[in-house]
Design a protein around this motif. Sequence first.
Motif, short mmCIF file in Angstrom:
data_model
loop_
_atom_site.label_atom_id
_atom_site.label_comp_id
_atom_site.label_asym_id
_atom_site.label_seq_id
_atom_site.Cartn_x
_atom_site.Cartn_y
_atom_site.Cartn_z
N ARG A 115 79.50 -15.41 65.64
CA ARG A 115 79.72 -13.97 65.85
C ARG A 115 80.62 -13.73 67.06
O ARG A 115 81.50 -12.86 67.03
CB ARG A 115 78.39 -13.26 66.03
N ASP A 119 84.17 -11.87 67.01
CA ASP A 119 84.45 -10.74 67.90
C ASP A 119 85.73 -10.98 68.69
O ASP A 119 86.54 -10.07 68.90
CB ASP A 119 83.28 -10.51 68.85
N GLN A 151 80.69 -4.42 61.32
CA GLN A 151 79.42 -5.15 61.21
C GLN A 151 79.34 -5.91 59.90
O GLN A 151 78.97 -7.10 59.87
CB GLN A 151 78.25 -4.18 61.33
N ASP A 227 77.33 -6.12 71.32
CA ASP A 227 77.39 -6.81 70.04
C ASP A 227 76.01 -7.16 69.48
O ASP A 227 75.91 -7.67 68.36
CB ASP A 227 78.20 -8.11 70.19
N ARG A 232 74.09 -1.88 67.69
CA ARG A 232 75.04 -1.39 66.69
C ARG A 232 74.49 -0.19 65.94
O ARG A 232 75.15 0.36 65.07
CB ARG A 232 75.39 -2.51 65.71
#
Length: 301
Positions: A115, A119, A151, A227, A232
Amino acid sequence: MGPTASGKTSVAMRLAAELPVDVVSVDSALVYRGMDIGTAKPDADMLAKVPHQLINICEPEETYSAGTFVQDAVAAIESIHAAGRIPLLAGGTMMYFRALTQGIAPLPAADANIRAALDAEAQLEGWPALHQQLAAVDADAAARIAESDSQRIQRALEVFRITGKPLSELQRETLQPARYNFIRVALMPPDRAILHQRIAERLDQMMDAGFLDEVRQLRTRPGLTADSTSMRSVGYRQLWAHLEGETDLPTAAERALFATRQLAKRQITWLRSEPVINCFDPLEAGAIDTILSVLRENLGE
């Protein structure tokens, strides 16, 4: 079930006063401790009067998934049945409802390193570029995920990088749904303008109640970042960006309002695709009595 701000908590409380039910929350944000104002979490008095399961069960630094929800929900349902009562599932996370009632694909857990790499790529190239990457490896997933939906783009690419298989392929390998008789009730305000007004009014109430201070406090927690899955959530993401200096407060509030309206739109789309659903206008006089009548009929009372 129902879109955000449709009155689900209020109706659940009314039903709990009339029927031998225990409430199981179906909400991907209510599971987190410390996220109270921005999630419209039932307050202490409400929780004391009608206990809810699957609220405040993990820290905001943790990742909570649909698969984990299904395991927890089945355990809650079984314990409620064992006590001779009826589970009342209430919330707005439609993916959780569908995973429980229709089954869920055996997907891998989140990988923090992948992830972070995604990002970093998005920072350099933008999410539309990553959407193009997704289209190259999983055209089916890319076709249903918007270029701006960071996402879901990230999750689809993450799954591919972990497994080497497209997300859409894995989703076709669905595990069996929970074997219960679900009575589906949805709160569906027929006038979208009224729902939008309710959303705006609730956001104003949240801001007055200290939503910004809640996010400010969350930012002090080690290990919690913008994050993190919890951050989110709509509202939290926009206020976090404001506290990072990316926007002024009015802009953040306007973006939070827009994001919440978009969430409601997606929730309504999910509901319209649900099978055998009983829809009610929560603002209609006598709606609760009609819902009670339908439930009692289905429960054989």
